[in-house]
Each structure stands twice: as C-alpha cells, then as structure tokens.
Design a protein around this motif. Structure first.
Motif, PDB file in Angstrom:
ATOM      1  N   ILE A  78       0.831  -1.198   0.000  1.00  0.00           N
ATOM      2  CA  ILE A  78       0.000   0.000   0.000  1.00  0.00           C
ATOM      3  C   ILE A  78       0.867   1.250   0.000  1.00  0.00           C
ATOM      4  O   ILE A  78       0.626   2.190  -0.750  1.00  0.00           O
ATOM      5  N   ASP A  79       1.891   1.270   0.843  1.00  0.00           N
ATOM      6  CA  ASP A  79       2.811   2.404   0.901  1.00  0.00           C
ATOM      7  C   ASP A  79       4.088   2.042   0.153  1.00  0.00           C
ATOM      8  O   ASP A  79       4.989   1.421   0.705  1.00  0.00           O
ATOM      9  N   THR A  99      -0.504  -5.549  -0.930  1.00  0.00           N
ATOM     10  CA  THR A  99      -1.737  -5.594  -1.717  1.00  0.00           C
ATOM     11  C   THR A  99      -1.697  -6.717  -2.748  1.00  0.00           C
ATOM     12  O   THR A  99      -2.715  -7.045  -3.328  1.00  0.00           O
ATOM     13  N   ASP A 184      -6.206   2.355  -4.920  1.00  0.00           N
ATOM     14  CA  ASP A 184      -6.445   3.660  -4.313  1.00  0.00           C
ATOM     15  C   ASP A 184      -7.688   4.313  -4.896  1.00  0.00           C
ATOM     16  O   ASP A 184      -8.011   4.131  -6.076  1.00  0.00           O
ATOM     17  N   GLY A 200      -6.118   0.221   0.063  1.00  0.00           N
ATOM     18  CA  GLY A 200      -5.438   1.326  -0.581  1.00  0.00           C
ATOM     19  C   GLY A 200      -5.792   2.622   0.122  1.00  0.00           C
ATOM     20  O   GLY A 200      -6.457   2.624   1.162  1.00  0.00           O
ATOM     21  N   ASP A 201      -5.365   3.739  -0.457  1.00  0.00           N
ATOM     22  CA  ASP A 201      -5.644   5.052   0.116  1.00  0.00           C
ATOM     23  C   ASP A 201      -7.003   5.562  -0.350  1.00  0.00           C
ATOM     24  O   ASP A 201      -7.497   5.190  -1.423  1.00  0.00           O
ATOM     25  N   GLY A 219      -5.145   1.792   4.259  1.00  0.00           N
ATOM     26  CA  GLY A 219      -4.301   2.826   3.687  1.00  0.00           C
ATOM     27  C   GLY A 219      -4.532   4.109   4.450  1.00  0.00           C
ATOM     28  O   GLY A 219      -5.003   4.097   5.587  1.00  0.00           O
ATOM     29  N   THR A 220      -4.233   5.226   3.820  1.00  0.00           N
ATOM     30  CA  THR A 220      -4.369   6.541   4.436  1.00  0.00           C
ATOM     31  C   THR A 220      -5.633   7.223   3.915  1.00  0.00           C
ATOM     32  O   THR A 220      -6.003   7.053   2.755  1.00  0.00           O
TER      33      THR A 220
END
Length: 295
Positions: A78-79, A99, A184, A200-201, A219-220
């Motif tokens: 993810i990051d 992921t 994302d 994901g973000d 995620g963020t």
C-alpha cells in the motif's frame, strides 16, 4: 584554351569525403553520447519476518549496501514509499501492508531502475482473499453512470481514477454491502464507504469522505483542503487520517496511524475511538500538524 573540367571531379571527391566524415561524426556522437553512465545494481539481502498482525509483513535488511531510502519503491505494498525518509541499512526492519502476493523492492539509480529483490507473500498475510477479486478496471468503467461508481457487494482491482482510460470530472465513489476495492481512490468527487473494504488510500478533493458501518481502509485517508471526513460505526483505518480546513468527525473508530489536523479541525469529542500506535483516546491524543503530513 583554359578548362575547368578537371577540377569538377576533384571537388566532387572532396565533398563526398567531407560528407562521409561528417555523417560518421554525427553517428558516433549519437551512439556514444546517448549511452549515459548507469549506476551498478546494489547488493541487498532482505528477509520476511513474522509480525503480530496477520495482515502485515515485515522486511528486515540483513546485509548489503546502504541505500538512500528515497531512491526505493516497494511495489505491491500500500505504501510504496515505506523506506523513504532515511538510509536503508543492515538491521533495519519495516512493517508494510501488502496488496499483492508478490512484493518488489525497486531501486532507482542514475538512468536505470533495478528490481533489487522479490518477496513472495502468503495469502493469509493479505487483508483480502485474492480469489474473491474477479473484476478489474474494465468492469469499473462499464459501471460508472453519471460520473458515479456504485459497487454493491462486488470485488475489483483498480485505482480510481488513475487506471481509468476515460477522464471523469468529478467521479463519485459509492461502495456498500461488503464491496471490496483493491487499489487507491484518488478523486475529486465524494467518497462513501459503507460496510466495505478499500485496500489502498482514500483521497478526495470534493465535499465529503464518509466511512461507516464497520468499513476498513488499509491505507491513508486524506481530505484535500475544505473536504470533510466522517468516520464512525466500528470502522478501521490502517494508515493516517489527514484533514486540512475541513471538519473531522470520529465515533467508534480504530486508527492505527496518526491524525493530522489543526486544533480547530480536531474533534473535541470522539467516543469509543483510539488513535495511533499507543491507542490513545481523543482526549489523550495530540494531533499532528497537517503541514507535516506525509505526501
């Protein structure tokens, strides 16, 4: 009688030689000048180690060259910038959320990229079952109607809007009824995640991001300036939550990362909510400056 006929063949030969020499010089310049010097592939040995969390993996740097973290990407996590912000050297361990079933450590040198090492990820270390994901971006595009994507229990692998062939302005995303999106969401439309999962973000530049009814974001969550965030209903966020000049409402939420918000935007009360690695309550937690939020 004077004649210049004998001069013409000589001039022709001279011109021909000059042209050949010129072309040879141009060719040499193109061939040798375009072959820029490249950095050698770094020598790295990393291993996967167990973590307490079943949906993360830890990568430990066992030995090898010291690398600038900002030159690396971790494809399949993810990051992808998990190693940024410092030097990567023997003894370092970084925990990431995969992921995909394959992680690739990519190092970018001068005029070249190298896949330094590849790691296989066990299926049970993923926050979803890959066998459940039976749709991709082509299905997503076919199901966008009136600049809105509605998922109702489906599972798809796609980045919104980066992987879409058609440009949508704006694009609202509405996920409900145990939908799963691996990818994302980065959109200028509203985002609603209801009883669903995003691996994901989640990023929006519209009015609202709403995450509710036991949803999970691996995620963020990032609200662009003047975008509001509302997370409640026993939902979970693996990464950070970032709000800038918008409202932030938290109720019955577990946030593993940090919250980046001004004192004015941070809620005065957020019942049954824990924030950060120390699982602090809203009253205990000191929000971080949104200007310091990771990109």
């Amino acid at each position: 009688m004077r004649t210049d006929r004998a001069i013409s063949p000589v001039i022709g030969v001279v011109l021909m030689v000059a042209i050949v020499v010129l072309l040879a010089g141009i060719t040499a310049t193109f061939v040798f000048g375009s072959t820029d010097e490249t950095d050698p592939q770094p020598d790295v040995v990393m291993t996967v180690v167990d973590t307490a969390d079943s949906t993360t993996v830890a990568l430990r740097y066992e030995s090898g060259d010291t690398l600038a973290g900002n030159k690396t990407r971790l494809v399949g996590a993810i990051d992808e910038t998990a190693f940024h912000g410092g030097k990567l050297q023997a003894g370092d361990t970084v925990e990431v959320t995969p992921t995909e079933q394959e992680l690739k450590l990519v190092w970018s040198g001068e005029n070249t990229d190298y896949v330094v090492q590849t790691f296989e990820v066990e299926t049970n270390a993923l926050p979803y079952n890959p066998e459940d994901v039976d749709r991709a971006c082509d299905w997503v595009e076919k199901n966008i109607s009136g600049n809105e994507l509605e998922m109702n229990g489906e599972a798809a692998n796609c980045n919104l809007k980066d992987d879409l062939e058609t440009s949508y302005d704006p694009l609202d995303a509405d996920l409900k009824s145990d939908s799963l999106l691996v990818g994302d969401i980065d959109t200028d439309g509203d985002v609603d995640v209801i009883s669903s999962t995003v691996v994901g973000d989640v990023i929006s530049d519209a009015d609202d991001i709403t995450i509710t009814s036991a949803s999970s974001i691996y995620g963020t969550v990032i609200a662009r300036p003047n975008t509001n965030i509302d997370i409640d209903g026993d939902s979970y966020v693996r990464g950070d939550v970032v709000v800038n000049s918008g409202t932030l409402d938290l109720d019955s939420v577990d946030i593993d990362g940090h919250v980046y918000a001004s004192d004015d935007d941070f809620p005065s009360s957020c019942p049954d909510t824990t924030i950060g690695p120390d699982e602090e309550s809203c009253g205990e937690y000191d929000p971080r400056d949104p200007d310091d939020a990771p990109d």
